[in-house]
Design an enzyme around this catalytic site. Sequence first.
Site, mmCIF file in Angstrom:
data_model
loop_
_atom_site.group_PDB
_atom_site.id
_atom_site.type_symbol
_atom_site.label_atom_id
_atom_site.label_comp_id
_atom_site.label_asym_id
_atom_site.label_seq_id
_atom_site.Cartn_x
_atom_site.Cartn_y
_atom_site.Cartn_z
ATOM 1 N N ASP A 22 32.323 73.641 47.103
ATOM 2 C CA ASP A 22 31.530 73.716 48.346
ATOM 3 C C ASP A 22 30.731 75.015 48.541
ATOM 4 O O ASP A 22 30.185 75.228 49.613
ATOM 5 C CB ASP A 22 32.410 73.520 49.588
ATOM 6 C CG ASP A 22 32.485 72.051 49.990
ATOM 7 O OD1 ASP A 22 31.781 71.231 49.355
ATOM 8 O OD2 ASP A 22 33.228 71.731 50.921
ATOM 9 N N LYS A 25 26.749 74.888 44.691
ATOM 10 C CA LYS A 25 26.221 74.799 43.320
ATOM 11 C C LYS A 25 25.183 73.694 43.164
ATOM 12 O O LYS A 25 24.118 73.888 42.588
ATOM 13 C CB LYS A 25 27.374 74.561 42.324
ATOM 14 C CG LYS A 25 28.394 75.676 42.304
ATOM 15 C CD LYS A 25 29.592 75.334 41.450
ATOM 16 C CE LYS A 25 30.436 74.209 42.003
ATOM 17 N NZ LYS A 25 31.090 74.520 43.277
ATOM 18 N N THR A 26 25.532 72.512 43.696
ATOM 19 C CA THR A 26 24.639 71.370 43.518
ATOM 20 C C THR A 26 23.376 71.528 44.363
ATOM 21 O O THR A 26 22.267 71.233 43.910
ATOM 22 C CB THR A 26 25.396 70.062 43.846
ATOM 23 O OG1 THR A 26 26.574 70.018 43.027
ATOM 24 C CG2 THR A 26 24.544 68.838 43.552
ATOM 25 N N HIS A 85 35.822 71.683 42.040
ATOM 26 C CA HIS A 85 37.173 71.206 42.317
ATOM 27 C C HIS A 85 38.106 71.496 41.146
ATOM 28 O O HIS A 85 37.730 71.365 39.985
ATOM 29 C CB HIS A 85 37.123 69.701 42.587
ATOM 30 C CG HIS A 85 38.395 69.192 43.187
ATOM 31 N ND1 HIS A 85 39.465 68.856 42.406
ATOM 32 C CD2 HIS A 85 38.759 68.991 44.465
ATOM 33 C CE1 HIS A 85 40.446 68.466 43.204
ATOM 34 N NE2 HIS A 85 40.034 68.542 44.462
HETATM 35 N N1 LIG Z 1 24.022 77.344 55.347
HETATM 36 C C1 LIG Z 1 23.986 76.940 54.086
HETATM 37 N N2 LIG Z 1 24.720 75.897 53.666
HETATM 38 C C2 LIG Z 1 24.656 75.528 52.381
HETATM 39 C C3 LIG Z 1 23.837 76.214 51.460
HETATM 40 N N3 LIG Z 1 23.978 75.635 50.240
HETATM 41 C C4 LIG Z 1 24.834 74.614 50.402
HETATM 42 N N4 LIG Z 1 25.254 74.524 51.689
HETATM 43 C C5 LIG Z 1 26.166 73.532 52.245
HETATM 44 O O1 LIG Z 1 27.437 73.675 51.634
HETATM 45 C C6 LIG Z 1 28.049 72.406 51.394
HETATM 46 C C7 LIG Z 1 28.418 72.275 49.936
HETATM 47 O O2 LIG Z 1 27.258 72.247 49.130
HETATM 48 P P1 LIG Z 1 27.279 71.672 47.640
HETATM 49 O O3 LIG Z 1 25.973 72.002 47.042
HETATM 50 O O4 LIG Z 1 27.733 70.273 47.599
HETATM 51 O O5 LIG Z 1 28.420 72.577 47.011
HETATM 52 P P2 LIG Z 1 29.056 72.514 45.523
HETATM 53 O O6 LIG Z 1 29.367 73.910 45.181
HETATM 54 O O7 LIG Z 1 28.151 71.753 44.624
HETATM 55 O O8 LIG Z 1 30.384 71.700 45.762
HETATM 56 P P3 LIG Z 1 31.332 70.989 44.646
HETATM 57 O O9 LIG Z 1 30.446 70.356 43.616
HETATM 58 O O10 LIG Z 1 32.113 69.991 45.413
HETATM 59 O O11 LIG Z 1 32.180 72.091 44.070
HETATM 60 C C8 LIG Z 1 27.033 71.373 51.866
HETATM 61 O O12 LIG Z 1 27.362 70.984 53.171
HETATM 62 C C9 LIG Z 1 25.731 72.127 51.853
HETATM 63 O O13 LIG Z 1 24.779 71.630 52.735
HETATM 64 C C10 LIG Z 1 23.062 77.333 51.932
HETATM 65 O O14 LIG Z 1 22.317 77.988 51.190
HETATM 66 N N5 LIG Z 1 23.181 77.636 53.239
HETATM 67 MG MG LIG Z 2 28.570 70.065 43.381
#
Ligand SMILES: Nc1nc2c(ncn2[C@@H]2O[C@H](COP(=O)(O)OP(=O)(O)OP(=O)(O)O)[C@@H](O)[C@H]2O)c(=O)[nH]1
Ligand SMILES: [Mg+2]
Length: 392
Positions: A22, A25-26, A85
């Site tokens: 979270d 990354k994505t 994860h």
């Molecule tokens: N305020 C803010 N929120 C963000 C930002 N980037 C991502 N988010 C929020 O953070 C949450 C997780 O974002 P993801 O891109 O799914 O995170 P991840 O690291 O890919 O998560 P996993 O693949 O599950 O490990 C989402 O609700 C996004 O909208 C950012 O630059 N600013």
């Molecule tokens: Mg991701």
Amino acid sequence: MPKTAYVRTKPHLNIGTMGHVDHGKTTLTAAITKVLAGRGTGTFVPFDRIDRAPEEAARGITINIAHVEYETDTRHYAHVDMPGHADYVKNMVTGAAQLDGAILVVSALDGIMPQTAEHVLLARQVGVDHIVVALNKADAVDGEDSELIDLVELEVRDLLTEHGYGGDSAPVVRVSGLRALAGDPRWTASIDALLDAVDTYVPMPERYLDAPFLLPVENVLTITGRGTVVTGAVERGTLRLGDRVEVLGAGAETVVTGIETFGKPMEEAQAGDNVALLLRGVPRDAVRRGHVVVAPGSVAPSRRFTARVYVLSGREGGRTTPVSTGYRPQFYIRTADVVGDVDLGGIALARPGDTVAVTVELGREVPLEPGLGFAVREGGRTVAAGTVTAVL
Ligand SMILES: Nc1nc2c(ncn2[C@@H]2O[C@H](COP(=O)(O)OP(=O)(O)OP(=O)(O)O)[C@@H](O)[C@H]2O)c(=O)[nH]1
Ligand SMILES: [Mg+2]
């Protein structure tokens, strides 16, 4: 309509996003493709297309969907988005093994979390030499919280230094993937700054183009009517269309009748390329992730080796109790996942935090060589990391 061939105009590098669940990354991966699509050197890949399961093969011998490709002014990149994860750490282990550099994504709101540290440790172990930090969600810590982000930056630099990454010199770029994705110019510029840092900080690695061809299989797909396709990054050597290869693990020798990178056909795959290979006459069931495609006769797989192994401490997410001879964990070697018996020789116990010399006997043969890194896992977590010292 025939597909346009891949034209090699810029050096190719493999990079990826890693970090705690979270932390964004994505979202950041999607934002990078959006910014580069704006420059005309990439195709925008929306958030919900990046995490998708790799079951497609309809459009040809395409690559695992978790990879996206794009270009900066100076380079062509394949980018793998690694899930944060804990269950996915094993993908991280094998995915990271092919990375020339990594973007460590750390949420400025949360700071370092357990998988942030675990990913840095694993990256070190599987040979990723350069890490650029994206201090993400910087949009959410503006104003009065700006001291918080300074603290997080210090904390990340310390973590890198602790793992031998030179935290003082590593670029730490404050970004907002989310705001850049929304087109906010201030944060679009932050993605440009991040890409510049990757372009300049991650050096072009040495590619062993003259060595015998070797590709660890990451994924296997079938294309109805055409045959079995394996995907992965070429570890070394060069492969031309029509070349003979041996699939170690499958006990098959065959001819490569198709080579593609990101859906584009190519005549020749080189060390570092992310490719899909169409193998003539090899049944789908015969090949699995973990097998290795090599130039025929160039590699003799083996089961026994000596290694130097670091046993992770409890604080690093490892074991809290020591191991002794007879210990039988899983070894993650390139893309393979193999059980192995550990012999500590004269030592009675290896405690968490110790570095020990061991002899390992694997459950099956895999290609091994001195210097090859691997991770040791047990019950779904990484407990040790090591390097092969000799093949027996
Ligand atoms: N305020 C803010 N929120 C963000 C930002 N980037 C991502 N988010 C929020 O953070 C949450 C997780 O974002 P993801 O891109 O799914 O995170 P991840 O690291 O890919 O998560 P996993 O693949 O599950 O490990 C989402 O609700 C996004 O909208 C950012 O630059 N600013
Ligand atoms: Mg991701």
